[in-house]
Write a protein that holds these residues in place. Structure first.
Motif, PDB file in Angstrom:
ATOM      1  N   ILE A 221       0.831  -1.202   0.000  1.00  0.00           N
ATOM      2  CA  ILE A 221       0.000   0.000   0.000  1.00  0.00           C
ATOM      3  C   ILE A 221       0.868   1.256   0.000  1.00  0.00           C
ATOM      4  CG2 ILE A 221      -1.741   1.295   1.288  1.00  0.00           C
ATOM      5  CD1 ILE A 221      -2.884  -1.347   2.244  1.00  0.00           C
ATOM      6  N   LEU A 222       0.747   2.059  -1.055  1.00  0.00           N
ATOM      7  CA  LEU A 222       1.525   3.290  -1.185  1.00  0.00           C
ATOM      8  C   LEU A 222       0.930   4.378  -0.286  1.00  0.00           C
ATOM      9  CD1 LEU A 222       3.830   4.734  -2.784  1.00  0.00           C
ATOM     10  CD2 LEU A 222       2.041   5.490  -4.380  1.00  0.00           C
ATOM     11  N   HIS A 223       1.813   5.030   0.484  1.00  0.00           N
ATOM     12  CA  HIS A 223       1.336   6.046   1.421  1.00  0.00           C
ATOM     13  C   HIS A 223       2.500   6.939   1.820  1.00  0.00           C
ATOM     14  CE1 HIS A 223       3.316   4.366   5.035  1.00  0.00           C
ATOM     15  NE2 HIS A 223       3.273   3.255   4.329  1.00  0.00           N
ATOM     16  N   LYS A 224       2.176   8.011   2.501  1.00  0.00           N
ATOM     17  CA  LYS A 224       3.217   8.829   3.133  1.00  0.00           C
ATOM     18  C   LYS A 224       2.626   9.550   4.336  1.00  0.00           C
ATOM     19  CE  LYS A 224       2.785  13.017   0.251  1.00  0.00           C
ATOM     20  NZ  LYS A 224       3.528  13.970  -0.597  1.00  0.00           N
ATOM     21  N   PHE A 225       3.478   9.779   5.321  1.00  0.00           N
ATOM     22  CA  PHE A 225       3.072  10.489   6.526  1.00  0.00           C
ATOM     23  C   PHE A 225       3.440  11.961   6.398  1.00  0.00           C
ATOM     24  CE2 PHE A 225       3.721   6.148   8.184  1.00  0.00           C
ATOM     25  CZ  PHE A 225       2.435   5.931   8.684  1.00  0.00           C
ATOM     26  N   VAL A 226       2.531  12.806   6.874  1.00  0.00           N
ATOM     27  CA  VAL A 226       2.772  14.251   6.841  1.00  0.00           C
ATOM     28  C   VAL A 226       2.530  14.820   8.240  1.00  0.00           C
ATOM     29  CG1 VAL A 226       2.215  16.434   5.749  1.00  0.00           C
ATOM     30  CG2 VAL A 226       1.974  14.309   4.454  1.00  0.00           C
ATOM     31  N   PRO A 227       3.605  15.122   8.982  1.00  0.00           N
ATOM     32  CA  PRO A 227       3.429  15.783  10.279  1.00  0.00           C
ATOM     33  C   PRO A 227       3.274  17.280  10.103  1.00  0.00           C
ATOM     34  CG  PRO A 227       5.744  15.270   9.912  1.00  0.00           C
ATOM     35  CD  PRO A 227       4.998  14.795   8.692  1.00  0.00           C
ATOM     36  N   THR A 228       2.461  17.895  10.919  1.00  0.00           N
ATOM     37  CA  THR A 228       2.287  19.346  10.867  1.00  0.00           C
ATOM     38  C   THR A 228       2.359  19.896  12.280  1.00  0.00           C
ATOM     39  OG1 THR A 228      -0.133  19.050  10.894  1.00  0.00           O
ATOM     40  CG2 THR A 228       0.925  19.340   8.746  1.00  0.00           C
ATOM     41  N   ASP A 229       2.979  21.053  12.418  1.00  0.00           N
ATOM     42  CA  ASP A 229       3.203  21.663  13.734  1.00  0.00           C
ATOM     43  C   ASP A 229       2.512  23.013  13.841  1.00  0.00           C
ATOM     44  OD1 ASP A 229       4.763  19.474  14.273  1.00  0.00           O
ATOM     45  OD2 ASP A 229       6.658  20.483  13.861  1.00  0.00           O
ATOM     46  N   HIS A 235      -2.574  23.545   3.681  1.00  0.00           N
ATOM     47  CA  HIS A 235      -2.152  23.271   2.309  1.00  0.00           C
ATOM     48  C   HIS A 235      -2.552  21.849   1.890  1.00  0.00           C
ATOM     49  CE1 HIS A 235       1.300  26.367   3.134  1.00  0.00           C
ATOM     50  NE2 HIS A 235       0.116  26.914   3.064  1.00  0.00           N
ATOM     51  N   ILE A 236      -2.442  20.901   2.816  1.00  0.00           N
ATOM     52  CA  ILE A 236      -2.812  19.516   2.503  1.00  0.00           C
ATOM     53  C   ILE A 236      -4.299  19.415   2.225  1.00  0.00           C
ATOM     54  CG2 ILE A 236      -2.902  17.161   3.426  1.00  0.00           C
ATOM     55  CD1 ILE A 236      -0.484  17.989   5.195  1.00  0.00           C
ATOM     56  N   ASP A 327      -7.129  10.413   3.330  1.00  0.00           N
ATOM     57  CA  ASP A 327      -6.308  10.998   4.376  1.00  0.00           C
ATOM     58  C   ASP A 327      -6.893  10.575   5.717  1.00  0.00           C
ATOM     59  OD1 ASP A 327      -4.573  12.776   5.823  1.00  0.00           O
ATOM     60  OD2 ASP A 327      -6.228  14.198   5.938  1.00  0.00           O
ATOM     61  N   ILE A 328      -6.099   9.869   6.512  1.00  0.00           N
ATOM     62  CA  ILE A 328      -6.519   9.454   7.848  1.00  0.00           C
ATOM     63  C   ILE A 328      -5.413   9.830   8.815  1.00  0.00           C
ATOM     64  CG2 ILE A 328      -7.046   7.494   9.365  1.00  0.00           C
ATOM     65  CD1 ILE A 328      -8.210   6.046   6.984  1.00  0.00           C
ATOM     66  N   GLY A 329      -5.774  10.421   9.934  1.00  0.00           N
ATOM     67  CA  GLY A 329      -4.736  10.790  10.884  1.00  0.00           C
ATOM     68  C   GLY A 329      -5.302  11.322  12.168  1.00  0.00           C
ATOM     69  N   THR A 330      -4.582  12.278  12.728  1.00  0.00           N
ATOM     70  CA  THR A 330      -4.967  12.838  14.028  1.00  0.00           C
ATOM     71  C   THR A 330      -5.618  14.208  13.908  1.00  0.00           C
ATOM     72  OG1 THR A 330      -2.848  13.977  14.428  1.00  0.00           O
ATOM     73  CG2 THR A 330      -2.975  11.632  15.008  1.00  0.00           C
ATOM     74  N   ALA A 331      -5.573  14.819  12.735  1.00  0.00           N
ATOM     75  CA  ALA A 331      -6.022  16.202  12.571  1.00  0.00           C
ATOM     76  C   ALA A 331      -7.513  16.303  12.324  1.00  0.00           C
ATOM     77  CB  ALA A 331      -5.266  16.866  11.417  1.00  0.00           C
ATOM     78  N   ASN A 332      -8.165  17.135  13.102  1.00  0.00           N
ATOM     79  CA  ASN A 332      -9.570  17.452  12.867  1.00  0.00           C
ATOM     80  C   ASN A 332      -9.690  18.509  11.770  1.00  0.00           C
ATOM     81  OD1 ASN A 332     -10.606  15.815  15.100  1.00  0.00           O
ATOM     82  ND2 ASN A 332      -9.668  17.359  16.424  1.00  0.00           N
ATOM     83  N   LEU A 347      -1.470   9.998   4.190  1.00  0.00           N
ATOM     84  CA  LEU A 347      -2.097  10.049   2.867  1.00  0.00           C
ATOM     85  C   LEU A 347      -1.893   8.692   2.196  1.00  0.00           C
ATOM     86  CD1 LEU A 347      -0.841  13.573   1.815  1.00  0.00           C
ATOM     87  CD2 LEU A 347      -3.216  12.962   2.227  1.00  0.00           C
ATOM     88  N   ILE A 348      -2.989   8.076   1.760  1.00  0.00           N
ATOM     89  CA  ILE A 348      -2.945   6.725   1.195  1.00  0.00           C
ATOM     90  C   ILE A 348      -3.404   6.773  -0.254  1.00  0.00           C
ATOM     91  CG2 ILE A 348      -3.813   4.366   1.435  1.00  0.00           C
ATOM     92  CD1 ILE A 348      -4.237   4.985   4.426  1.00  0.00           C
ATOM     93  N   TYR A 349      -2.626   6.130  -1.133  1.00  0.00           N
ATOM     94  CA  TYR A 349      -2.856   6.217  -2.573  1.00  0.00           C
ATOM     95  C   TYR A 349      -3.220   4.866  -3.192  1.00  0.00           C
ATOM     96  CZ  TYR A 349      -0.399  10.611  -1.744  1.00  0.00           C
ATOM     97  OH  TYR A 349      -0.025  11.833  -1.260  1.00  0.00           O
ATOM     98  N   ASP A 350      -3.521   3.887  -2.387  1.00  0.00           N
ATOM     99  CA  ASP A 350      -3.858   2.545  -2.865  1.00  0.00           C
ATOM    100  C   ASP A 350      -5.373   2.448  -3.059  1.00  0.00           C
ATOM    101  OD1 ASP A 350      -3.027  -0.479  -3.071  1.00  0.00           O
ATOM    102  OD2 ASP A 350      -4.750  -0.418  -1.710  1.00  0.00           O
TER     103      ASP A 350
END
Length: 397
Positions: A221-229, A235-236, A327-332, A347-350
């Motif tokens: 499964i192609l994916h990447k993690f994007v942390p934001t502070d 932008h995402i 897009d699945i994560g912790t951000a509301n 971010l998942i591309y599969d």
């Protein structure tokens, strides 16, 4: 009385200046982060019990190190069992690190902290409010939820630790959330992010130690993690919205997008994109539900669909675009996640996995009620008044 009002005025002015300057210096020093594309095996959990069963089992099987970061850890029997498990592993000789947000996990007692440390758990709080920008740092929280077991299995998503997350809070009922288990290449990035946050809190540099980065298999499964502070998350979200061609499904417990993203959603609907938004019927915090209503009228008039999940509490943070990317994560989908909290999303591309997520959301829609313009007209004066207050407070909800 005059002195009292002067004190209140001073506190308000101080808070405003503190927040503005704190935000200014924060933006100046942070950099945009993005991990590379990876291929992993990914499993989706949408109930707390299944997630806990799996996570606890993986921790029990750990042989080297356990790294845990949560925003909230409650003071209840579920949290107690979790901490006992961590202490048991530490007593077996494993390196166990527990990192909790200071505000989110404020229920953890000093007695329990002492017990954790005495039993070998490396424990610390992150994001402790501090001067010179105390008010800003009070609101700048680490909202990430990351677990990494032996550097080989990772977890990320919306669940925290507590009884409400397995449906044992009678006020909220069943808890619906989305959480991922990662096995494969992507785990190294979760490990790096955890160790970055650990260093930020303890000044202990561990990210160059190969012990925490074992060889990993390549998944499918192609994916990447994007942390934001507290920046760049907008932008995402904007890229997903602006590039949508057919359908956009957004699931969030708190819908407070702000003007820019709100306008993007309206434009997407105007160009023919089917926009569906799922929010909870119930509220778990004051004013957060009301803060969403000022956006709903224009969205409905533009042809967007808004659904309110009524079978328990809907806490999932998920976006599905055109059935191709999710897009699945912790951000509301709110201002706090966009401009204050430290988050991490996947971010998942599969396409097969994205279709699984979409079908799971569609099942959730079976337990949701569609909001109409007629419903908005029926709102009471009290409800409308609460919406006015929530709009003022929306940045901090």
């Amino acid at each position: 009385m005059v002195i009292f009002f002067l004190i209140i005025l001073f506190i308000i002015l101080w808070a405003l200046i503190d927040f503005k300057l704190g935000r200014h210096f924060h933006i100046k020093r942070i950099l945009k982060q993005e991990f590379p594309f990876r291929k992993s095996t990914i499993t989706l959990f949408n109930t707390g019990q299944k997630l806990y069963d799996d996570l606890f089992q993986q921790i029990e099987k750990a042989t080297k190190h356990v790294h845990i970061l949560f925003y909230i850890l409650k003071d209840d029997k579920v949290s107690e069992a979790f901490l006992e498990l961590l202490m048991d592993k530490a007593k077996q000789g494993l390196e166990v690190r527990l990192l909790l947000d200071r505000i989110g996990s404020n229920k953890l007692s000093k007695k329990k902290m002492k017990e954790l440390r005495e039993n070998g758990v490396f424990f610390t709080f992150c994001h402790i409010p501090k001067f010179p920008f105390y008010f800003y740092s009070l609101n700048e929280r680490n909202h990430r939820k990351i677990s990494v077991i032996d550097g080989k299995v990772g977890y990320i998503g919306g669940f925290n630790i507590g009884r409400e997350y397995i449906g044992q809070d009678p006020k909220l009922g069943d808890w619906r959330d989305y959480h991922l288990r990662i096995e494969g290449e992507g785990v190294q990035d979760l490990q790096k992010q955890f160790l970055h946050d650990w260093e930020d809190s303890t000044k202990e540099r561990l990210h160059l130690n190969d012990l925490y980065f074992p060889p990993l298999l390549t998944g499918e499964i192609l994916h990447k993690f994007v942390p934001t502070d507290g920046a760049y998350l907008q932008h995402i979200f904007q890229e997903l919205i602006q590039t949508a061609k057919e359908e956009l499904i957004i699931g969030t417990p708190y819908f407070i997008p702000g003007k820019t993203i709100f306008n993007d959603l309206i434009e997407a609907a105007n160009r023919g994109v089917v926009v569906k938004i799922i929010v909870p019927m119930k509220a778990d915090h004051f004013f957060v539900r009301e803060a969403a209503f000022p956006y709903f009228k224009q969205l409905l008039e533009a042809g967007c669909k808004v659904y309110r999940y009524y079978y328990g509490f809907f806490h999932a943070k998920v976006i599905v675009k055109d059935g191709q990317i999710c897009d699945i994560g912790t951000a509301n989908f709110d201002k706090r996640s966009l401009y204050l909290n430290h988050e991490i999303n996947c971010l998942i591309y599969d396409q097969p996995f994205v279709q699984l997520v979409k079908s799971t959301l569609e099942k959730d829609l079976d337990f949701a009620e569609e909001l109409t313009l007629e419903d908005l007209k029926k709102r009471s004066l009290l409800q409308r008044g609460k919406e006015k207050i929530s709009t003022i407070l929306s940045k901090f909800l």
